[in-house]
Design an enzyme around this catalytic site. Structure first.
Site, mmCIF file in Angstrom:
data_model
loop_
_atom_site.group_PDB
_atom_site.id
_atom_site.type_symbol
_atom_site.label_atom_id
_atom_site.label_comp_id
_atom_site.label_asym_id
_atom_site.label_seq_id
_atom_site.Cartn_x
_atom_site.Cartn_y
_atom_site.Cartn_z
ATOM 1 C CD GLU A 1 44.243 87.508 -25.887
ATOM 2 O OE1 GLU A 1 44.785 87.919 -26.694
ATOM 3 O OE2 GLU A 1 43.302 87.594 -25.585
ATOM 4 C CE LYS B 1 36.753 88.153 -28.519
ATOM 5 N NZ LYS B 1 36.890 89.291 -27.651
#
Length: 428
Positions: free
Chosen positions: A205, A337
């Site tokens: 990330e 999400k």
């Protein structure tokens, strides 16, 4: 009517070099919407099913040709002729077509790709930005970024057990300023790590993944970077953790393999209480396992008034699991999400349920991402106030931040920034 005339899916690549699904939806008026589906590394057991081919001779079994085929051969014929403006009707049609409680037949990756592409096509047909189409005229709050600048756990090959150490520029007055703050701290951290002779390689990330002696050293190193960048911890910038504790949970206890320590639920709660008392931590995600409901309740009772306790694996963007949390006052925030549940309709239902109960909602990426920036528009559309989408590093992460900069620019004087008000359920 914005009639759907064609739907086409293909296999593309995500940021980790794994295949994922891309979908294009075409309308009668010539409009087209395209969407790419993200994928997680640490996944909750209760997430909707991400359909992979399992053919080890191709992409090590991670191919998504079956999901692509499900879009092209099963979903497309069902939806062609429908109105792209009927997002709920389209999403419900796909849910019924799948017929399983976890989208295991067609795959959440197939269904979500279509769901997001339909929304993009509809927005283009109407000539409005996606955030405006999804959220209406009141969609104008830019989120506080939750920026993962130091990685451990499943997101990095190092000795740090906590998966993500993040900075939140809560004291900024605009998204542009918050992003600059985060970027300056990121570069400051790179310098701090370099001076200590530590690795400045980045994880999935975009955050750094150094081999530190302990999880607490990760926190103090970030605090050094914040100060070196000219900001004040606890005023300009706060810390957030994603422990991903489900990944540590074995035989009823939590195993910190990097530190060689095993903790009970009670010891985990005491550990967090100590950290919160020592450091300016405003948010802890997945501090306990997805099945440790009693522990979560005890953690909430202990820290829930002063720290955001985010359920990711606990709630998996699922209204049934969130309802259980609300009923028992467990956690006080949901991580959202889109691929955990599989449609925009269900995603928006979860966000609305959370807000009505006084829970915050943090819109989130996955560790396997693409250049798709739909979550940026969702964050503004829902006035969520917070977004979690990695470090200001790697194009797959920066794409989301750049889209938010565009939106803020477009909204001009009507734009608001979440700031401290994004944590509306915490006592000041």
């Amino acid at each position: 009517m914005a009639m759907i005339t064609d739907i086409y899916a293909r296999e593309i690549m995500d940021s980790r070099g794994n295949p994922t699904v891309e979908v294009e939806v075409y309308l009668e008026d010539g409009s087209m919407g395209r969407a790419d589906v993200p994928s997680g590394a640490s996944t909750g057991a209760y997430e909707a099913v991400e359909l992979r081919d399992g053919d080890k001779s191709r992409y090590l079994g991670k191919g998504v040709l079956k999901a692509v085929e499900n879009v092209n051969e099963i979903i497309a014929p069902e939806l062609i002729g429908m109105d792209a403006l009927d997002q709920v009707g389209i999403d419900m049609a796909m849910i019924q077509l799948d017929g399983t409680p976890n989208k295991g037949k067609l795959g959440a990756n197939a269904i979500l790709g279509v769901s997001m592409a339909v929304a993009r096509a509809a927005a283009e047909s109407l000539g409005v930005p996606l955030y405006n189409y999804l959220g209406g005229f009141n969609a104008r709050m830019l989120p506080v970024p939750m920026m993962n600048i130091l990685n451990g756990g499943k997101h990095a090959d190092n000795t740090v057990d906590i998966q993500e150490f993040m900075v939140m520029p809560v004291g900024a007055t605009s998204f542009k300023e918050a992003l600059r703050t985060g970027a300056e701290i990121f570069h400051s951290l790179k310098k701090v790590l370099g001076e200590k002779g530590l690795s400045t390689a980045v994880g999935d990330e975009g955050g750094f993944a150094p081999n530190l002696k302990s999880n607490e050293e990760a926190i103090t190193t970030i605090l050094d970077a914040i100060k070196a960048a000219g900001y004040e911890p606890g005023k300009d910038v706060f810390l957030a953790l994603d422990v991903a504790a489900t990944e540590m949970f074995k035989d009823g206890k939590y195993h910190f393999e990097g530190e060689g320590v095993v903790k009970t639920t009670e010891e985990m709660i005491a550990f967090y209480e100590d950290l919160v008392n020592k450091y300016p931590i405003i948010s802890i995600e997945d501090g306990l396992s997805e099945d440790d409901w009693d522990g979560w309740k005890a953690l909430t009772d202990k820290l829930g008034s002063k720290v955001q306790l985010v359920g990711d694996d606990l709630f998996v963007t699922n209204t049934e699991r969130l309802a259980r949390g609300i009923e028992t006052s467990t956690g006080n925030s949901i991580l959202v999400k889109v691929n955990q549940i599989g449609t925009l309709t269900e995603t928006f239902e979860a966000i609305e349920m959370a807000k009505l109960a006084g829970y915050t909602a943090v819109i989130s990426h996955r560790s396997g991402e693409t250049e798709d920036s739909t979550i940026s528009d969702i964050a503004v559309a829902t006035n969520a106030g917070q977004i979690k989408t990695g470090a200001p590093s790697r194009t797959d992460r920066v794409a989301k931040y750049n889209q938010l900069l565009r939106i803020e620019d477009e909204l001009a004087d009507t734009a608001r920034f979440g700031g401290r008000s994004a944590f509306y359920n915490l006592k000041k």
